[in-house]
Design a protein around this motif. Sequence first.
Motif, mmCIF file in Angstrom:
data_model
loop_
_atom_site.group_PDB
_atom_site.id
_atom_site.type_symbol
_atom_site.label_atom_id
_atom_site.label_comp_id
_atom_site.label_asym_id
_atom_site.label_seq_id
_atom_site.Cartn_x
_atom_site.Cartn_y
_atom_site.Cartn_z
ATOM 1 N N TRP A 165 0.876 -1.170 0.000
ATOM 2 C CA TRP A 165 0.000 0.000 0.000
ATOM 3 C C TRP A 165 0.915 1.222 0.000
ATOM 4 O O TRP A 165 1.798 1.335 0.851
ATOM 5 N N PRO A 166 0.743 2.132 -0.944
ATOM 6 C CA PRO A 166 1.710 3.231 -1.093
ATOM 7 C C PRO A 166 1.554 4.300 -0.015
ATOM 8 O O PRO A 166 0.490 4.429 0.601
ATOM 9 N N PRO A 167 2.597 5.102 0.191
ATOM 10 C CA PRO A 167 2.498 6.224 1.127
ATOM 11 C C PRO A 167 1.407 7.213 0.702
ATOM 12 O O PRO A 167 1.015 7.289 -0.464
ATOM 13 N N ARG A 168 0.960 7.962 1.670
ATOM 14 C CA ARG A 168 -0.173 8.865 1.464
ATOM 15 C C ARG A 168 0.035 9.823 0.292
ATOM 16 O O ARG A 168 -0.871 10.027 -0.522
ATOM 17 N N ARG A 169 1.203 10.431 0.186
ATOM 18 C CA ARG A 169 1.438 11.416 -0.865
ATOM 19 C C ARG A 169 1.424 10.774 -2.250
ATOM 20 O O ARG A 169 1.002 11.396 -3.223
ATOM 21 N N LEU A 170 1.876 9.550 -2.357
ATOM 22 C CA LEU A 170 1.836 8.870 -3.643
ATOM 23 C C LEU A 170 0.405 8.500 -4.011
ATOM 24 O O LEU A 170 -0.026 8.701 -5.150
ATOM 25 N N LEU A 171 -0.346 7.955 -3.059
ATOM 26 C CA LEU A 171 -1.717 7.585 -3.354
ATOM 27 C C LEU A 171 -2.539 8.805 -3.737
ATOM 28 O O LEU A 171 -3.477 8.704 -4.548
ATOM 29 N N GLY A 172 -2.153 9.956 -3.207
ATOM 30 C CA GLY A 172 -2.871 11.182 -3.523
ATOM 31 C C GLY A 172 -2.793 11.578 -4.981
ATOM 32 O O GLY A 172 -3.575 12.422 -5.441
ATOM 33 N N SER A 200 0.467 2.500 6.279
ATOM 34 C CA SER A 200 0.299 3.439 5.170
ATOM 35 C C SER A 200 -1.177 3.639 4.851
ATOM 36 O O SER A 200 -1.621 4.751 4.552
ATOM 37 N N PHE A 201 -1.946 2.560 4.915
ATOM 38 C CA PHE A 201 -3.396 2.672 4.716
ATOM 39 C C PHE A 201 -4.001 3.569 5.797
ATOM 40 O O PHE A 201 -4.809 4.466 5.506
ATOM 41 N N CYS A 202 -3.631 3.316 7.038
ATOM 42 C CA CYS A 202 -4.176 4.109 8.148
ATOM 43 C C CYS A 202 -3.791 5.578 8.022
ATOM 44 O O CYS A 202 -4.598 6.470 8.324
ATOM 45 N N ASP A 203 -2.571 5.853 7.574
ATOM 46 C CA ASP A 203 -2.106 7.227 7.427
ATOM 47 C C ASP A 203 -2.969 7.977 6.425
ATOM 48 O O ASP A 203 -3.368 9.127 6.656
ATOM 49 N N TYR A 204 -3.288 7.325 5.305
ATOM 50 C CA TYR A 204 -4.142 7.988 4.315
ATOM 51 C C TYR A 204 -5.553 8.163 4.853
ATOM 52 O O TYR A 204 -6.161 9.240 4.738
ATOM 53 N N ALA A 205 -6.100 7.102 5.449
ATOM 54 C CA ALA A 205 -7.488 7.150 5.919
ATOM 55 C C ALA A 205 -7.682 8.213 6.998
ATOM 56 O O ALA A 205 -8.726 8.888 7.033
ATOM 57 N N THR A 206 -6.703 8.387 7.852
ATOM 58 C CA THR A 206 -6.850 9.359 8.938
ATOM 59 C C THR A 206 -6.598 10.791 8.464
ATOM 60 O O THR A 206 -7.381 11.692 8.749
ATOM 61 N N ILE A 213 -8.728 5.494 14.008
ATOM 62 C CA ILE A 213 -8.129 4.168 14.139
ATOM 63 C C ILE A 213 -7.956 3.865 15.622
ATOM 64 O O ILE A 213 -7.305 4.627 16.344
ATOM 65 N N GLU A 214 -8.523 2.759 16.084
ATOM 66 C CA GLU A 214 -8.385 2.382 17.487
ATOM 67 C C GLU A 214 -8.469 0.869 17.618
ATOM 68 O O GLU A 214 -9.406 0.249 17.108
#
Length: 473
Positions: A165-172, A200-206, A213-214
């Motif tokens: 799953w790519p880093p947030r900035r790449l997925l953006g 990485s998924f959690c970083d984008y979702a949040t 996330i909990e």
Amino acid sequence: MTRSTESRLIVISNRVSAPKGSNSGSQGGLAVALAAALRENGGIWFGWSGEVTEQFTGQINFQREQGVTTAVVDLEEQDVEEYYEGYANRTLWPLFHYRIDLAEYEREFAGGYQRTNERFADTVRPLIEPDDLIWIQDYHMFPLGAELRRRGCQNQIGFFLHIPWPPRRLLGTLPGAQALVESMFEYDLIGFHTEEWLESFCDYATHEMGAKIENGVATLGDRCVRLIADPIGIDAKEFAEASAGVQARLAFRRMRDSADGRDMIVGVDRLDYSKGLEERFSGYERFLIEHPEERKEVFLLQIAPPSRVSVETYRRIRNSLEGLSGRINGEYADVDWVPIRYVNQGYPRDVLAGIYRAAKIGLVTPLRDGMNLVAKEYVAAQNPEDPGVLILSKFAGAAEQMQEALLINPYSAEEIADAIQQALRMSKDERIRRWTVLMDGVQREDVTWWATRFLDALKQARPVVTAPEKAGM
């Protein structure tokens, strides 16, 4: 085998691999795992047949082999071009492997991807019974769970991603990224190979969508999805047995005879830019330059069966590797030795087991990989009394579990060269020590462990209740 009375399992993937006889040796690790899970639970494996039809009808071809029922449909040529070759392999694959320079963002691709997933949902929905567990596989089918929900499917649905799953900035950089991620909240459980991909998924979702996330649960609005890191393994017992079988022994002897006393380094990879093959060849060349005394004492066997031959980037990588291997061989070869044996074809798994066993070094250097089962197969095929050495990219998902390998940066030709030299000089005692730890992990966290762990988590996930039904309770 007695079928579980709890629920059937419906596996859905882009391609369906019907179980083969035990002597075929050609089934991949994922196919082995899913077939075993289906035999235990009963159910159906649904997906694309790989065939093209003039007009999509949704007609299903059912087959049953070795206790597994498969159900496949043909797709239209436009579906294949836009859904499979287009969005899946020219948009998502490069982006999720951090190659945004190769990603192609075309509306036709995205439209075909959505349309084909809707067709899959329409076709498989009548096969699903109320108590079935549904397990959807990989990036070809991100929105399929949401489409099944729209068709009234209230079953527990799990999704497993087999790539990074790519880093947030790449997925953006992906048009419609938020809609894709939002659709994934229709699943009850999402699995990743490593904690890195999960984070990485959690970083984008949040950060991009405001999800919470909990305790391993991501919440977006009134939707909750459980998240787990669940690294896939191989059937270690079967692969070790295959390495001692007739075909493996023949392959082992053939490789040892052709090596003529030289040490063999082996790489086995689908022909893909994510596998770091150009960098691997450059690192091996650096080794030849820095250690001229080792020339003629070692050779690299690179097996790279072509894939996705209709996609231009794959044709380019093949041409590049042919040129690079030809140049290296032309510059360093002698009349009785070539430094690289470059082979563009695949081999059955039992033959590969014998090749792995004959190799002093397993060279696994992807630039980015969700897991990489070749690393685990190489370890499983080794002679316990005289094992080879695994050189592994730190950017492969397998690196989290395989710390006793020689971990390297695949972008660094120097690190590859140094690791090759270290492996060749490594004492037998150290090789055995490293291999013992690696093999213990490969056996303990095998493909059955992976599938059981995911399905147990899916069974414990709460059934989905849609908002209208909540209001009427």
